[in-house]
Design a protein around this motif. Structure first.
Motif, PDB file in Angstrom:
ATOM      1  N   THR A  94       9.678  15.422 -22.431  1.00 13.35           N
ATOM      2  CA  THR A  94      10.049  16.318 -21.320  1.00 13.35           C
ATOM      3  C   THR A  94      10.922  15.614 -20.286  1.00 13.35           C
ATOM      4  O   THR A  94      11.604  16.275 -19.512  1.00 13.35           O
ATOM      5  CB  THR A  94       8.782  16.836 -20.593  1.00 13.35           C
ATOM      6  OG1 THR A  94       8.003  15.719 -20.171  1.00 13.35           O
ATOM      7  CG2 THR A  94       7.952  17.730 -21.482  1.00 13.35           C
ATOM      8  N   LYS A  97      14.408  16.579 -19.795  1.00 10.42           N
ATOM      9  CA  LYS A  97      14.546  18.043 -19.638  1.00 10.42           C
ATOM     10  C   LYS A  97      14.836  18.738 -20.974  1.00 10.42           C
ATOM     11  O   LYS A  97      15.668  19.638 -21.065  1.00 10.42           O
ATOM     12  CB  LYS A  97      15.647  18.385 -18.626  1.00 10.42           C
ATOM     13  CG  LYS A  97      15.434  17.769 -17.245  1.00 10.42           C
ATOM     14  CD  LYS A  97      16.470  18.258 -16.241  1.00 10.42           C
ATOM     15  CE  LYS A  97      16.214  17.669 -14.859  1.00 10.42           C
ATOM     16  NZ  LYS A  97      17.145  18.172 -13.846  1.00 10.42           N
ATOM     17  N   ASP A  99      14.790  21.261 -23.601  1.00 11.20           N
ATOM     18  CA  ASP A  99      14.542  22.706 -23.507  1.00 11.20           C
ATOM     19  C   ASP A  99      13.293  23.145 -24.251  1.00 11.20           C
ATOM     20  O   ASP A  99      12.506  23.952 -23.755  1.00 11.20           O
ATOM     21  CB  ASP A  99      15.737  23.499 -24.067  1.00 11.20           C
ATOM     22  CG  ASP A  99      16.819  23.676 -23.010  1.00 11.20           C
ATOM     23  OD1 ASP A  99      16.527  23.366 -21.845  1.00 11.20           O
ATOM     24  OD2 ASP A  99      17.928  24.104 -23.356  1.00 11.20           O
ATOM     25  N   ASN A 101      10.550  21.881 -24.825  1.00 11.68           N
ATOM     26  CA  ASN A 101       9.222  21.537 -24.304  1.00 11.68           C
ATOM     27  C   ASN A 101       8.998  21.966 -22.850  1.00 11.68           C
ATOM     28  O   ASN A 101       8.023  21.546 -22.234  1.00 11.68           O
ATOM     29  CB  ASN A 101       8.963  20.026 -24.446  1.00 11.68           C
ATOM     30  CG  ASN A 101       8.488  19.673 -25.850  1.00 11.68           C
ATOM     31  OD1 ASN A 101       8.017  20.544 -26.581  1.00 11.68           O
ATOM     32  ND2 ASN A 101       8.622  18.427 -26.240  1.00 11.68           N
ATOM     33  N   ARG A 102       9.874  22.816 -22.343  1.00 11.78           N
ATOM     34  CA  ARG A 102       9.690  23.299 -20.967  1.00 11.78           C
ATOM     35  C   ARG A 102       8.356  24.029 -20.820  1.00 11.78           C
ATOM     36  O   ARG A 102       7.606  23.807 -19.869  1.00 11.78           O
ATOM     37  CB  ARG A 102      10.828  24.247 -20.592  1.00 11.78           C
ATOM     38  CG  ARG A 102      10.705  24.763 -19.151  1.00 11.78           C
ATOM     39  CD  ARG A 102      11.741  25.814 -18.882  1.00 11.78           C
ATOM     40  NE  ARG A 102      12.938  25.397 -19.560  1.00 11.78           N
ATOM     41  CZ  ARG A 102      14.149  25.343 -19.058  1.00 11.78           C
ATOM     42  NH1 ARG A 102      14.362  25.710 -17.951  1.00 11.78           N
ATOM     43  NH2 ARG A 102      15.200  24.948 -19.698  1.00 11.78           N
ATOM     44  N   GLN A 106       5.174  23.347 -18.223  1.00 14.53           N
ATOM     45  CA  GLN A 106       4.691  24.432 -17.351  1.00 14.53           C
ATOM     46  C   GLN A 106       3.184  24.636 -17.529  1.00 14.53           C
ATOM     47  O   GLN A 106       2.447  24.792 -16.555  1.00 14.53           O
ATOM     48  CB  GLN A 106       5.449  25.735 -17.668  1.00 14.53           C
ATOM     49  CG  GLN A 106       6.906  25.711 -17.207  1.00 14.53           C
ATOM     50  CD  GLN A 106       7.710  26.875 -17.767  1.00 14.53           C
ATOM     51  OE1 GLN A 106       7.369  27.444 -18.801  1.00 14.53           O
ATOM     52  NE2 GLN A 106       8.797  27.228 -17.087  1.00 14.53           N
ATOM     53  N   LEU A 397      12.229  16.847 -12.203  1.00 20.64           N
ATOM     54  CA  LEU A 397      12.002  17.826 -13.267  1.00 20.64           C
ATOM     55  C   LEU A 397      11.680  19.224 -12.734  1.00 20.64           C
ATOM     56  O   LEU A 397      11.503  20.157 -13.514  1.00 20.64           O
ATOM     57  CB  LEU A 397      10.851  17.355 -14.169  1.00 20.64           C
ATOM     58  CG  LEU A 397      11.088  16.094 -15.014  1.00 20.64           C
ATOM     59  CD1 LEU A 397       9.794  15.631 -15.680  1.00 20.64           C
ATOM     60  CD2 LEU A 397      12.164  16.334 -16.069  1.00 20.64           C
ATOM     61  N   TYR A 400      13.855  22.036 -13.854  1.00 17.44           N
ATOM     62  CA  TYR A 400      13.615  22.242 -15.290  1.00 17.44           C
ATOM     63  C   TYR A 400      12.357  23.084 -15.480  1.00 17.44           C
ATOM     64  O   TYR A 400      12.335  24.056 -16.255  1.00 17.44           O
ATOM     65  CB  TYR A 400      13.505  20.858 -15.936  1.00 17.44           C
ATOM     66  CG  TYR A 400      12.857  20.744 -17.295  1.00 17.44           C
ATOM     67  CD1 TYR A 400      13.442  21.274 -18.438  1.00 17.44           C
ATOM     68  CD2 TYR A 400      11.666  20.020 -17.437  1.00 17.44           C
ATOM     69  CE1 TYR A 400      12.850  21.096 -19.693  1.00 17.44           C
ATOM     70  CE2 TYR A 400      11.081  19.835 -18.683  1.00 17.44           C
ATOM     71  CZ  TYR A 400      11.682  20.382 -19.805  1.00 17.44           C
ATOM     72  OH  TYR A 400      11.099  20.195 -21.027  1.00 17.44           O
ATOM     73  N   VAL A 401      11.295  22.754 -14.731  1.00 14.24           N
ATOM     74  CA  VAL A 401      10.050  23.523 -14.780  1.00 14.24           C
ATOM     75  C   VAL A 401      10.304  24.970 -14.326  1.00 14.24           C
ATOM     76  O   VAL A 401       9.773  25.931 -14.903  1.00 14.24           O
ATOM     77  CB  VAL A 401       8.963  22.870 -13.896  1.00 14.24           C
ATOM     78  CG1 VAL A 401       7.756  23.779 -13.733  1.00 14.24           C
ATOM     79  CG2 VAL A 401       8.530  21.530 -14.501  1.00 14.24           C
ATOM     80  N   GLY A 403      12.842  26.637 -14.740  1.00 15.12           N
ATOM     81  CA  GLY A 403      13.663  27.387 -15.699  1.00 15.12           C
ATOM     82  C   GLY A 403      15.137  27.367 -15.368  1.00 15.12           C
ATOM     83  O   GLY A 403      15.932  28.104 -15.955  1.00 15.12           O
TER      84      GLY A 403
END
Length: 404
Positions: A94, A97, A99, A101-102, A106, A397, A400-401, A403
């Motif tokens: 992760t 970033k 994608d 494994n976003r 979360q 991050l 990224y979390v 979205g």
């Protein structure tokens, strides 16, 4: 000291991974030296060590490890197997970033999990304390030589995963009889050291980069290239390691001189997307580009090596790259193609040895900091989340979390 329960989770990722974070012998050692630690092992039919071996070592076999404070695994944990409010150790993929494994990150935040990523466990100088890199190098180099032998019908080796362990794999070395080929190994870390173990074990002589470029040899040789050997400063000036790592845009690749001499490339160097690529697809179509087999241990898709177009699998580890149309073709299909070995989970081919080395590093470097004083903040630095939030070090991050 208060009692601590450690759980070894069943690997749930597909394709299956047979590796373990601790071997039965290492569980036995932990229990013998730390009476306050209890180890539970989730039953699994896919591990390279049997459930009964863990039970014999003193671990309690269970169907669920969610009541353990600390849960150890190797690959990403499926969302349904994440345990609320606990500490999970695994390779989360992760921190760049990624994608895919976003949703995992979360869910980890939602469940108030403390995520400690194996990849982030470093000493104060930033050097990794625990990794599978040596076995990626060992299997990658072995696969590279196996591929060359198969391509030119020189010898046939069992694939690494068909061998019981490293000692069994070494029995294949005697079959290797190479003509006077030249092999390049890139990198200076665990991966390249593992690769060189294999080449040395096969009796292939190591030479300096200068000898590799300028001398003729009547037997097979290899050279190891560090960053300074295949990157040069644009314009003028000598190579400055600190500058290269802080601003690689000031540099260009100098690898082509080696590609004009080498038959096989074993790529084991970490590559930063801001750094120069090793070579370009335009380089490959030049008549003096000699390389015909590439064992890309890094397996960076469309990364520093343009022929690495897709990951291969353990069962089908190679494909051909056609330089004239920049496409993937069936392996060994055309003499003008480059045969590429690019598997992104190479240590899985020798799971027993890889797990043993990994667990040893856990016992030496990680466990003491986990149950005692966290010297040099080793555990703290590797904690991506805690109490439902990203830690300061990984706050980058957040978008990224979200979205974005």
């Amino acid at each position: 000291m208060a009692a601590i329960s450690i759980g070894i989770i069943k690997e749930g990722k597909v394709p299956v991974d047979h590796r373990v974070p601790l071997t039965p012998d290492q569980v036995r050692e932990i229990l013998a030296t730390h009476p306050s630690i209890q180890v539970k092992c989730q039953r699994s039919e896919i591990r390279c060590f049997k459930d009964e071996e863990y039970a014999a070592a003193g671990a309690e076999l269970v169907d669920d490890v969610s009541d353990c404070e600390i849960i150890l695994g190797v690959k990403e944990v499926p969302l349904s197997m994440l345990s609320e409010g606990k500490t999970h150790f695994f390779f989360s993929h992760t921190i760049k970033k990624q994608d895919y494994n976003r949703g995992l990150l979360q869910e980890i935040l939602k469940k108030n999990i403390r995520l400690i990523d194996w990849e982030c466990l470093t000493n104060k100088n930033g050097q990794r304390l625990i990794a599978f890199g040596r076995y990626a190098g060992i299997v990658g180099a072995y696969n590279g030589i196996l591929t060359f032998g198969k391509r030119y019908n020189l010898f046939h080796l069992r694939q690494a995963h068909e061998c019981f362990d490293l000692d069994d794999m070494k029995t294949e070395y005697a079959k290797v009889e190479l003509p006077p080929v030249k092999i390049v190994v890139t990198g200076g870390g665990r991966v390249s050291k593992g690769a060189m173990e294999v080449l040395n074990g096969m009796g292939i002589r190591k030479v300096s980069p200068a000898e590799f470029l300028n001398e003729y040899f009547n037997g097979p040789v290899y050279t190891q290239l560090n960053t300074r050997d295949y990157n040069r400063r644009i314009g003028n000036g000598s190579f400055d390691r600190d500058e290269f790592y802080s601003d690689p845009s000031q540099y260009e690749s100098a690898f082509l001189q080696y590609a004009q001499k080498a038959d096989i490339v074993v790529a084991g160097a970490f590559w930063d997307p801001k750094a120069p690529v090793l070579f370009t697809k335009e380089d490959v179509v030049q008549s003096d580009f000699k390389v015909r087999v590439i064992a890309d241990i890094t397996c960076d898709i469309e990364g520093s090596i343009p022929s690495t177009k897709q990951p291969a699998t353990i069962d089908n580890p190679v494909y051909d790259y056609n330089p004239s149309n920049d496409r993937v073709e069936a392996p060994y299909s055309d003499e003008g193609n480059i045969t590429v070995m690019a598997v992104d989970n190479l240590p899985c081919e020798l799971p027993r040895n890889a797990s043993e080395d990994f667990g040893k590093e856990f016992l030496n470097h990680i466990l003491p900091n986990l149950i005692g004083e966290d010297v040099d903040d080793i555990i703290k630095r590797a904690s991506i989340t805690t109490n439902g939030k990203l830690t300061d070090r990984y706050s980058y991050l957040q978008d990224y979390v979200n979205g974005n």
